[in-house]
Design an enzyme around this catalytic site. Structure first.
Site, PDB file in Angstrom:
ATOM      1  N   GLY A 139      -9.073  -6.227  -0.707  1.00  0.00           N
ATOM      2  CA  GLY A 139      -9.741  -7.336  -0.036  1.00  0.00           C
ATOM      3  C   GLY A 139     -11.219  -7.402  -0.383  1.00  0.00           C
ATOM      4  O   GLY A 139     -11.767  -8.482  -0.644  1.00  0.00           O
ATOM      5  N   TRP A 175      -5.808   0.955   0.026  1.00  0.00           N
ATOM      6  CA  TRP A 175      -5.853   0.120  -1.182  1.00  0.00           C
ATOM      7  C   TRP A 175      -5.843  -1.360  -0.820  1.00  0.00           C
ATOM      8  O   TRP A 175      -6.474  -2.176  -1.503  1.00  0.00           O
ATOM      9  CB  TRP A 175      -4.688   0.464  -2.101  1.00  0.00           C
ATOM     10  CG  TRP A 175      -4.660   1.914  -2.495  1.00  0.00           C
ATOM     11  CD1 TRP A 175      -3.630   2.796  -2.307  1.00  0.00           C
ATOM     12  CD2 TRP A 175      -5.712   2.662  -3.119  1.00  0.00           C
ATOM     13  NE1 TRP A 175      -3.977   4.037  -2.781  1.00  0.00           N
ATOM     14  CE2 TRP A 175      -5.243   3.993  -3.286  1.00  0.00           C
ATOM     15  CE3 TRP A 175      -6.998   2.350  -3.551  1.00  0.00           C
ATOM     16  CZ2 TRP A 175      -6.019   4.995  -3.871  1.00  0.00           C
ATOM     17  CZ3 TRP A 175      -7.778   3.358  -4.133  1.00  0.00           C
ATOM     18  CH2 TRP A 175      -7.287   4.651  -4.286  1.00  0.00           C
ATOM     19  N   ASP A 176      -5.134  -1.733   0.245  1.00  0.00           N
ATOM     20  CA  ASP A 176      -5.177  -3.125   0.709  1.00  0.00           C
ATOM     21  C   ASP A 176      -6.597  -3.531   1.086  1.00  0.00           C
ATOM     22  O   ASP A 176      -7.073  -4.620   0.729  1.00  0.00           O
ATOM     23  CB  ASP A 176      -4.271  -3.303   1.926  1.00  0.00           C
ATOM     24  CG  ASP A 176      -2.817  -3.553   1.555  1.00  0.00           C
ATOM     25  OD1 ASP A 176      -2.588  -4.298   0.591  1.00  0.00           O
ATOM     26  OD2 ASP A 176      -1.937  -3.005   2.213  1.00  0.00           O
ATOM     27  N   LEU A 177      -7.261  -2.687   1.843  1.00  0.00           N
ATOM     28  CA  LEU A 177      -8.613  -3.008   2.281  1.00  0.00           C
ATOM     29  C   LEU A 177      -9.582  -3.047   1.106  1.00  0.00           C
ATOM     30  O   LEU A 177     -10.462  -3.920   1.036  1.00  0.00           O
ATOM     31  CB  LEU A 177      -9.074  -1.999   3.326  1.00  0.00           C
ATOM     32  CG  LEU A 177      -8.311  -2.039   4.651  1.00  0.00           C
ATOM     33  CD1 LEU A 177      -8.653  -0.833   5.519  1.00  0.00           C
ATOM     34  CD2 LEU A 177      -8.597  -3.336   5.406  1.00  0.00           C
ATOM     35  N   ASP A 199       0.814  -1.208   0.000  1.00  0.00           N
ATOM     36  CA  ASP A 199       0.000   0.000   0.000  1.00  0.00           C
ATOM     37  C   ASP A 199       0.853   1.265   0.000  1.00  0.00           C
ATOM     38  O   ASP A 199       0.574   2.230  -0.718  1.00  0.00           O
ATOM     39  CB  ASP A 199      -0.937  -0.007   1.212  1.00  0.00           C
ATOM     40  CG  ASP A 199      -2.176   0.836   0.991  1.00  0.00           C
ATOM     41  OD1 ASP A 199      -2.057   2.068   1.050  1.00  0.00           O
ATOM     42  OD2 ASP A 199      -3.250   0.268   0.772  1.00  0.00           O
TER      43      ASP A 199
END
Length: 401
Positions: A170, A165-167, A136
């Site tokens: 997901g 962006w990671d979340l 991220d």
């Protein structure tokens, strides 16, 4: 959600850090049986900060893996790899679904999985579409977010701590998996899905129109705490309390003017400037003038008086707070029921979260994370039919832990 709509679905997760585990956590909260596979000793995120001050255990790992079944396998050994492949491609209409972010493991490629189960669904999450690494913090710098964040009087790039962006990756992975499952239910076909974190970030800024804006107008200047394109900014009360106010709509703008007593003054300024503050673009254009009109009202009042005045007028606003203030709200019973204290084995009391989706007004249940490898024997016995003697042999050989 209280009905757990994915109950009976089995997903094998072989991923670490945020994107993959958050996808698995969401699916588990919806009722799916998520089997998290860790290599012997744990994946690279097993000890990641934050950690408990009491036990040293990772609060990060236990939070992202709550509600999952934990299996520990030596994936460097041929037998361990065979176990992973067998779990990933086990028979049954609600099985054969894999989430992974593994790099350099050709034995886990879709083609290898499909040889064992033709309708397998694989969601591979990576850094870049070309297979290169990214996290991220690196993709956020590359899409220009760090040049927009921070005070207006500096050119120094400013990182932010939220792995947004990671979340989002997901959640995108979760959506993709459920869509692929729908496709398989209708056609009997599997899916080879891949998602790159860098693509998620680039698509995100494109979908908000920011790339086209930059092509047409050049880079947007920093605005500090001003909200871009409308009127929103922070104010400081006389006792130092700081609040953020936002006026997106005409009604919100009228409420803010009424609360701060600038209705007539704002109308006069609009006449002088030849503009119309019912247009949010004009409120943004003249944000400094409007903020200057309002600041004396905030400075003349305490934070409590500011809160009362804004609430009475129906203003959209919030306090600036620390994370510890949010924790204090939980202790005082003022927090949303989406979070709750649970007794996490190996740590003790931790603040956990339910799925934020509500069904008929109700949140779903809380859950805790298993200890590393706690379900290894049970999962291999239930899913693969291994008996006690075979499990003991695998333990003795160091293949499972």
């Amino acid at each position: 959600m209280t009905t757990q709509p994915l109950r009976g679905l089995r997903i094998v997760e072989f991923a670490s850090f945020v994107a993959g585990p958050s996808a698995g956590m969401t699916l588990a909260q919806l009722g799916a049986e998520v089997i998290r596979i860790d290599p012997t000793g744990g994946a690279p995120d097993y000890h990641r900060w934050p950690v408990s001050a009491r036990t040293g255990a990772s609060l990060y790992w236990s939070a992202l893996n709550r509600g999952k079944r934990s299996v520990q396998i030596d994936v460097r050994s041929p037998q361990g790899r065979e176990l992973v492949l067998a779990l990933a491609t086990a028979p049954g209409p609600d099985a054969g679904i894999v989430v992974d972010n593994q790099v350099g493991r050709p034995w886990l490629a879709y083609d290898e999985l499909a040889k064992r189960r033709g309708d397998v669904i694989r969601m591979h999450i990576g850094g870049r579409a070309d297979g290169g690494p990214a996290v991220d913090y690196t993709v956020n710098t590359e899409v220009g977010i760090t040049a927009l964040t921070g005070p207006a009087d500096t050119d120094t790039p400013v990182n932010h701590v939220l792995p947004a962006w990671d979340l989002i990756a997901g959640m995108t992975a979760t959506t993709g998996l459920l869509a692929a499952l729908r496709h398989r239910d209708r056609t009997g076909e599997g899916s080879d899905l891949a998602l790159a974190l860098a693509d998620v970030a680039l698509a995100g800024v494109a979908n908000m129109g920011w790339l086209t804006e930059a092509r047409e107008q050049g880079d947007r200047p920093r605005h500090g705490n001003y909200m871009y394109g409308t009127f929103g900014v922070d104010f400081v009360a006389g006792d130092g309390a700081r609040v953020m106010v936002v006026a997106l709509t005409g009604r919100q703008w009228q409420a803010l003017c009424a609360a701060t007593g600038i209705t007539d003054a704002a109308a006069s300024v609009a006449t002088v400037l030849g503009t119309d503050f019912t247009d949010e673009a004009q409120r943004y254009e003249h944000r400094e003038v409007l903020a200057a009109l309002m600041r004396p009202w905030f400075a003349a009042r305490t934070g409590a008086e500011v809160a009362d005045g804004l609430d009475a007028a129906g203003v959209l606003w919030s306090r600036y707070r620390r994370v510890s203030d949010v924790v204090a709200d939980l202790a005082a019973g003022r927090s949303s029921a989406v979070v709750a204290d649970v007794d996490q084995p190996g740590i003790g009391q931790v603040i956990s979260a339910r799925n934020p989706l509500r069904e008929h007004g109700d949140y779903g249940p809380t859950a805790v994370a298993e200890g590393l490898g706690d379900s290894t024997d049970r999962v291999l016995g239930e899913v693969l039919g291994l008996d006690a003697a075979e499990l003991a042999r695998l333990h003795d050989a160091g293949v499972i832990g």
